[in-house]
Write an enzyme that holds these catalytic residues in place. Structure first.
Site, PDB file in Angstrom:
ATOM      1  N   CYS A  50      36.504 -41.018  14.920  1.00 26.76           N
ATOM      2  CA  CYS A  50      37.348 -40.516  16.014  1.00 26.76           C
ATOM      3  C   CYS A  50      37.039 -41.321  17.259  1.00 26.76           C
ATOM      4  O   CYS A  50      35.915 -41.299  17.776  1.00 26.76           O
ATOM      5  CB  CYS A  50      37.123 -39.030  16.275  1.00 26.76           C
ATOM      6  N   HIS A 106      35.776 -31.738  19.608  1.00 26.95           N
ATOM      7  CA  HIS A 106      36.776 -32.377  18.748  1.00 26.95           C
ATOM      8  C   HIS A 106      37.680 -31.304  18.149  1.00 26.95           C
ATOM      9  O   HIS A 106      37.413 -30.780  17.071  1.00 26.95           O
ATOM     10  CB  HIS A 106      36.082 -33.196  17.648  1.00 26.95           C
ATOM     11  N   HIS A 115      42.456 -35.974  18.238  1.00 29.10           N
ATOM     12  CA  HIS A 115      41.448 -35.273  19.035  1.00 29.10           C
ATOM     13  C   HIS A 115      42.238 -34.856  20.274  1.00 29.10           C
ATOM     14  O   HIS A 115      42.731 -35.719  21.020  1.00 29.10           O
ATOM     15  CB  HIS A 115      40.283 -36.222  19.367  1.00 29.10           C
ATOM     16  N   HIS A 122      44.151 -34.072  23.476  1.00 25.00           N
ATOM     17  CA  HIS A 122      44.073 -34.724  24.783  1.00 25.00           C
ATOM     18  C   HIS A 122      45.359 -34.474  25.536  1.00 25.00           C
ATOM     19  O   HIS A 122      46.430 -34.370  24.951  1.00 25.00           O
ATOM     20  CB  HIS A 122      43.807 -36.228  24.647  1.00 25.00           C
ATOM     21  N   GLY A 160      54.688 -38.778  18.053  1.00 26.47           N
ATOM     22  CA  GLY A 160      54.002 -40.063  18.204  1.00 26.47           C
ATOM     23  C   GLY A 160      52.508 -39.935  18.439  1.00 26.47           C
ATOM     24  O   GLY A 160      51.876 -40.856  18.967  1.00 26.47           O
ATOM     25  N   CYS A 192      35.758 -39.246  20.240  1.00 25.21           N
ATOM     26  CA  CYS A 192      34.359 -38.829  20.088  1.00 25.21           C
ATOM     27  C   CYS A 192      33.434 -40.015  20.394  1.00 25.21           C
ATOM     28  O   CYS A 192      32.379 -39.843  21.029  1.00 25.21           O
ATOM     29  CB  CYS A 192      34.091 -38.314  18.680  1.00 25.21           C
TER      30      CYS A 192
END
Ligand code: 5GP
Ligand code: ZN
Length: 113
Positions: free
Chosen positions: A5, A47, A98, A100, A93, A8
């Site tokens: 990730c 996460h 994770h 955001h 898209g 991360c």
């Protein structure tokens, strides 16, 4: 850390990226491919893979995301407005799984889709 990730890895300093803000719940970086003059990502430390995984235990973290976004919008001088976006899934898209929040601003934005 969740293997592979990117966010991360940035959180843990394994990929260099300037954090322009951080608090107990999240950190903020500039998007590597900005779509607007200001394009930053507000990223929770935890996460979380999808909006559907959120529950009441995330209340404070979610507040922190929005508070951070507004703080940065002010810091960036976005006096005329800005847009906050969560891309969710392929049709939106989404590239990074994770959670955001995108903060977009600094120019007149076109329609929603
Ligand atoms: P998504 O499409 O998943 O909502 O947004 C992911 C965003 O992360 C994209 O706008 C992409 O440009 C940005 N991004 C991907 N990799 C990196 C990186 O290594 N560093 C930074 N700062 N942004 C990244
Ligand atoms: Zn992650």
């Amino acid at each position: 850390m969740v293997d592979d990730c990117i966010f991360c890895k940035i959180r843990d300093g394994k990929i260099p990226s300037e954090k322009i803000y951080s608090n107990d719940y999240c950190f903020v970086i500039r998007d590597i491919a900005p779509r607007t003059p200001t394009h930053v990502l507000i990223i929770p430390n935890e996460h979380v893979t999808a909006l559907s995984k959120l529950d009441k235990q995330h209340h404070e973290m979610l507040c922190a995301l929005f508070e951070s976004a507004e703080k940065i919008a002010k810091q960036e001088g976005l006096k005329n407005g800005h847009r906050l976006v969560f891309n969710q899934g392929d049709d939106a898209g989404q590239q990074v799984e994770h959670l955001h929040l995108h903060l977009l601003g600094g120019r007149r934005l076109s329609g929603m889709a």
